[in-house]
Design a protein around this motif. Structure first.
Motif, mmCIF file in Angstrom:
data_model
loop_
_atom_site.group_PDB
_atom_site.id
_atom_site.type_symbol
_atom_site.label_atom_id
_atom_site.label_comp_id
_atom_site.label_asym_id
_atom_site.label_seq_id
_atom_site.Cartn_x
_atom_site.Cartn_y
_atom_site.Cartn_z
ATOM 1 N N TYR A 146 0.514 -34.036 -23.391
ATOM 2 C CA TYR A 146 -0.323 -35.110 -22.795
ATOM 3 C C TYR A 146 0.376 -36.010 -21.879
ATOM 4 C CZ TYR A 146 -3.519 -39.009 -22.249
ATOM 5 O OH TYR A 146 -4.382 -40.063 -21.988
ATOM 6 N N ASN A 147 -0.001 -35.947 -20.403
ATOM 7 C CA ASN A 147 0.869 -36.806 -19.480
ATOM 8 C C ASN A 147 -0.064 -38.293 -19.274
ATOM 9 O OD1 ASN A 147 1.838 -37.809 -17.277
ATOM 10 N ND2 ASN A 147 1.642 -36.037 -16.007
ATOM 11 N N ALA A 148 0.568 -39.082 -20.431
ATOM 12 C CA ALA A 148 0.128 -40.592 -20.258
ATOM 13 C C ALA A 148 0.058 -41.045 -19.125
ATOM 14 C CB ALA A 148 0.437 -41.202 -21.455
ATOM 15 N N LEU A 149 1.215 -41.004 -18.364
ATOM 16 C CA LEU A 149 1.667 -41.757 -17.082
ATOM 17 C C LEU A 149 0.792 -41.277 -16.027
ATOM 18 C CD1 LEU A 149 3.564 -43.558 -15.550
ATOM 19 C CD2 LEU A 149 4.969 -41.864 -15.174
ATOM 20 N N GLY A 150 0.556 -39.783 -15.962
ATOM 21 C CA GLY A 150 -0.484 -39.352 -14.989
ATOM 22 C C GLY A 150 -1.628 -39.835 -15.229
ATOM 23 N N ARG A 151 -2.180 -40.014 -16.194
ATOM 24 C CA ARG A 151 -3.383 -40.548 -16.381
ATOM 25 C C ARG A 151 -3.713 -41.888 -15.988
ATOM 26 N NH1 ARG A 151 -8.335 -39.989 -19.592
ATOM 27 N NH2 ARG A 151 -8.992 -41.829 -20.543
ATOM 28 N N ARG A 152 -2.702 -42.675 -16.052
ATOM 29 C CA ARG A 152 -2.609 -44.102 -15.653
ATOM 30 C C ARG A 152 -2.602 -44.397 -14.494
ATOM 31 N NH1 ARG A 152 -0.239 -44.283 -20.614
ATOM 32 N NH2 ARG A 152 -0.846 -45.838 -22.060
ATOM 33 N N LEU A 153 -1.853 -43.588 -13.708
ATOM 34 C CA LEU A 153 -1.688 -43.633 -12.323
ATOM 35 C C LEU A 153 -2.800 -42.842 -11.519
ATOM 36 C CD1 LEU A 153 2.323 -42.677 -11.853
ATOM 37 C CD2 LEU A 153 1.047 -44.880 -11.811
ATOM 38 N N GLU A 154 -3.632 -41.977 -12.176
ATOM 39 C CA GLU A 154 -4.674 -41.470 -11.234
ATOM 40 C C GLU A 154 -5.974 -41.999 -11.460
ATOM 41 O OE1 GLU A 154 -4.385 -37.223 -12.292
ATOM 42 O OE2 GLU A 154 -2.281 -37.203 -11.467
ATOM 43 N N SER A 214 -3.286 -43.681 -27.874
ATOM 44 C CA SER A 214 -3.290 -44.933 -26.945
ATOM 45 C C SER A 214 -4.391 -44.939 -26.069
ATOM 46 C CB SER A 214 -2.075 -44.931 -26.234
ATOM 47 O OG SER A 214 -1.633 -44.136 -25.339
ATOM 48 N N ASP A 215 -4.980 -43.503 -25.697
ATOM 49 C CA ASP A 215 -5.883 -43.381 -24.902
ATOM 50 C C ASP A 215 -7.134 -42.769 -25.498
ATOM 51 O OD1 ASP A 215 -5.033 -44.559 -22.716
ATOM 52 O OD2 ASP A 215 -3.742 -42.541 -22.166
ATOM 53 N N ASN A 216 -7.242 -42.636 -26.907
ATOM 54 C CA ASN A 216 -8.233 -41.994 -27.601
ATOM 55 C C ASN A 216 -8.425 -40.539 -27.318
ATOM 56 O OD1 ASN A 216 -8.853 -44.144 -29.197
ATOM 57 N ND2 ASN A 216 -10.303 -44.593 -27.429
ATOM 58 N N GLN A 217 -6.985 -39.921 -27.091
ATOM 59 C CA GLN A 217 -7.105 -38.457 -26.493
ATOM 60 C C GLN A 217 -7.005 -37.254 -27.614
ATOM 61 O OE1 GLN A 217 -4.404 -40.662 -26.509
ATOM 62 N NE2 GLN A 217 -2.731 -39.723 -26.832
ATOM 63 N N GLN A 218 -6.734 -37.701 -28.833
ATOM 64 C CA GLN A 218 -6.494 -36.963 -30.112
ATOM 65 C C GLN A 218 -7.719 -37.022 -31.071
ATOM 66 O OE1 GLN A 218 -2.491 -36.904 -31.609
ATOM 67 N NE2 GLN A 218 -1.639 -35.970 -29.992
ATOM 68 N N ILE A 219 -8.041 -35.929 -31.641
ATOM 69 C CA ILE A 219 -9.096 -36.087 -32.724
ATOM 70 C C ILE A 219 -8.565 -35.346 -34.005
ATOM 71 C CG2 ILE A 219 -10.028 -34.001 -31.690
ATOM 72 C CD1 ILE A 219 -12.822 -35.174 -32.571
ATOM 73 N N LEU A 220 -8.783 -35.794 -34.953
ATOM 74 C CA LEU A 220 -8.783 -34.887 -36.422
ATOM 75 C C LEU A 220 -10.066 -34.468 -36.851
ATOM 76 C CD1 LEU A 220 -6.260 -37.610 -38.072
ATOM 77 C CD2 LEU A 220 -5.692 -35.705 -36.899
ATOM 78 N N ARG A 221 -10.336 -33.063 -36.934
ATOM 79 C CA ARG A 221 -11.564 -32.621 -37.243
ATOM 80 C C ARG A 221 -11.184 -31.450 -38.134
ATOM 81 N NH1 ARG A 221 -15.144 -30.969 -32.262
ATOM 82 N NH2 ARG A 221 -15.663 -33.246 -32.447
#
Length: 459
Positions: free
Chosen positions: A450-458, A350-357
C-alpha cells in the motif's frame, strides 16, 4: 524533494544487555539461578517544515519524545540428567519472573518562525500541544517443565509444559497453559541405512503444541482516560473501556520435518510442512458510541496458516585454499481467517484500507477497483457518478460492483493482501586464501504493498 531535505525522522537507541548467573552441581542434579537486565532508552525526533506535505497546514510541526524501558528477568531452574544402559533422561523444572517498567515523555509544537535548527528549537513554535508523560508496568510469572528422553541414540522425545501468569489480561484470565510434544527418529542410525554411504544423516521430526501471545499494551483490559487541556483548563476523555474477558491469544502448531545430509555433508536438505491455528486473536475492533470509545481490544476470531518450507545447502567446490558454497530456500504459506465470531468485518489502517473478513487473508486490502482513465471521446453520461458528480475526461474510473450507477464505499472489494504466495532466498560464498566474497538475495512474490504517500499526494 523539499520533504526529503527539510524533514527529520530520527530514532536514537541506547541499549544495555546484562546477565549474571550461578550454578551448583550435586551429582546428576544442576541448580542454576540467573538475573538479567535489558534496558533501552529511545529518543525520537521529528520535524517537518512549513512547505512539506506534513507541515503545510500548520506552518511546520516538530516534536521530541523519550522512552525508558527496563526489563528484569529472573530464572531459577533445576536440571537432572542420567544415562543408564541405552536410555538417556533429562528433567528440568523451574520458575521465571519478568518485570517490565516503561516511562515516557513527549512534546510537540507547530507554527515556526525560524526553521534553521528544526527540532532543536521547539520553543519557537507558537502552539504547544498538551505534553504527554506516563508510566506503565507489567509482570509475567511462569512455571516451566521439560523432559528429554533418548533411546539407543535413535529415538528422541521432548515434552514441555509452561504455565504463564500475565498482568496484561483481565483478572480471571491471566493464566495460560501451554504444553508441547516433539518426536524425532535418527533414521541414519538404523542398520538398513548404514550401507548407503551417500547418506550422512537422516532425521524425521514430528511436533505439536500450544504457544501463547501476550504482546499487547499494559492495562488494555481496564478503563482508562487520556488527559488534555481545553480553554486553559485540564480535561479528561475516555480512552479505553474495560474488557473483563480479555485473555491469551493461543496458537496450536503441528509440524512434520525431514533433515537430510548427503555425500560427506556436501549437501544438506531441510524440509518442513506445518499447520498453525491461532485462536482468540487479539484485535482492535470498532465499538458503538454508547461505550464512549470508538475501538476496543478484544479476542476475536481464528486464523489458520499452513504451508511448506524447503532449504538446500551445498558445497560446490572444495580445494586446498579454495571453497565455494551456496544456499537456497523457498517457502509457501496460505493464510486464512476462519472465524470472526459475531463480528462480520473489521476495517483497519490509517486510511481504512484493510479489512478482516472470514475466508480472506490477514492484511487484505479493501478499496475501489481501478479500471482505467476517462477518455476525451467517452460518453460520460453512461458512467456511474462519483460523489454525486459526473466524471470528466482525465478522471479515474472505478468498477461499479453493486450496479447502482454510482461509486461509493459499497463498491469496495478485496484487492489483494500483504501475504505473499511464496518467499525465497539465495546466498553464496566464495573463499580463496585470504580473500572472501559473498552475496545474498531474498524476495517475495504475490503480495501487494500500500502506497500511503502516493494516496495522500494524489488526492
Amino acid at each position: 524533494v523539499y520533504d526529503l531535505k527539510e524533514s527529520v525522522a530520527e530514532n536514537i537507541n541506547n541499549y544495555l544487555l546484562s546477565n549474571i548467573w550461578a550454578t551448583y552441581q550435586i551429582g546428576d542434579l544442576t541448580l542454576k539461578a540467573s538475573v538479567g537486565l535489558n534496558s533501552e532508552k529511545l529518543t525520537q525526533n521529528y520535524f517537518s517544515g512549513a512547505y512539506t506535505s506534513l507541515g503545510l497546514a500548520t506552518q511546520g510541526i516538530g516534536g521530541t519524545g523519550n522512552r525508558q524501558t527496563d526489563v528484569w528477568q529472573q530464572e531459577y531452574t533445576a536440571t537432572y540428567h542420567h544415562q543408564f544402559n541405552q536410555h538417556h533422561v533429562e528433567l528440568l523444572g523451574g520458575y521465571t519472573r519478568q518485570t517490565q517498567k516503561s516511562t515516557y515523555s513527549a512534546i510537540r509544537t507547530n507554527h515556526f518562525t525560524n526553521e534553521t535548527l528544526k527540532q532543536y528549537n521547539l520553543g519557537d513554535g507558537a502552539e504547544i500541544y498538551t505534553p504527554q508523560t506516563g508510566i506503565s508496568e507489567s509482570t509475567l510469572n511462569s512455571i516451566i517443565a521439560r523432559v528429554n528422553y533418548t533411546l539407543l541414540d535413535r529415538y528422541n522425545a521432548t515434552a514441555t509444559f509452561r504455565a504463564d501468569n500475565s498482568s496484561r489480561f483481565a483478572a480471571n484470565h491471566r493464566w495460560g497453559y501451554f504444553p508441547s510434544l516433539g518426536l524425532s527418529w535418527n533414521v541414519d542410525k538404523e542398520r538398513f541405512l548404514r550401507r548407503i554411504r551417500s547418506i550422512d544423516y537422516l532425521k524425521v521430526r514430528l511436533s505439536g503444541g500450544l504457544v501463547g501471545n501476550q504482546e499487547i499494551s499494559d492495562y488494555a483490559f481496564s478503563t482508562s482516560y487520556a488527559t488534555g487541556s481545553y480553554g486553559g483548563s485540564s480535561s479528561y476523555s475516555k480512552q479505553n473501556t474495560a474488557n473483563d474477558k480479555l485473555k491469551w491469544e493461543t496458537t496450536a502448531s503441528y509440524n512434520l520435518g525431514v533433515d537430510l545430509g548427503l555425500w560427506k555433508d556436501r549437501v544438506s536438505v531441510v524440509f518442513d510442512a506445518y499447520y498453525k491455528k491461532t485462536s482468540d486473536l487479539l484485535l482492535v475492533v470498532p465499538m458503538g458510541f454508547s461505550s464512549g470509545v470508538t475501538t476496543q481490544l478484544q479476542n476475536v476470531g481464528n486464523v489458520v496458516n499452513k504451508g511448506v518450507e524447503l532449504a538446500v545447502n551445498g558445497t560446490l567446490l572444495q580445494r586446498k585454499g579454495l571453497s565455494w558454497t551456496a544456499s537456497a530456500n523457498i517457502a509457501y504459506n496460505k493464510n486464512e481467517i476462519t472465524d470472526m465470531g459475531t463480528t462480520n468485518n473489521v476495517i483497519q489502517g490509517s486510511d481504512n484500507q484493510q479489512i478482516l473478513r472470514k475466508g480472506e487473508a490477514l492484511g487484505s486490502f479493501y478499496g475501489l477497483q481501478f479500471i482505467g482513465i476517462v477518455q476525451q471521446d467517452e460518453d460520460v453520461s453512461q458512467l456511474p457518478t462519483v460523489n454525486g458528480l459526473t466524471p470528466k475526461p482525465g478522471d479515474l474510473k472505478y468498477a461499479d460492483t453493486d450496479g447502482n450507477n454510482r461509486i461509493d464505499g459499497n463498491d469496495r472489494v478485496i484487492l489483494g493482501s500483504i501475504q505473499p504466495d511464496i518467499v525465497y532466498g539465495f546466498s553464496t560464498q566464495l573463499s580463496w586464501r585470504n580473500l572472501d566474497f559473498s552475496a545474498s538475495f531474498a524476495g517475495s512474490y504475490g503480495n501487494e504493498v500500500y502506497n500511503a504517500l502516493g494516496r495522500r499526494l494524489e488526492l
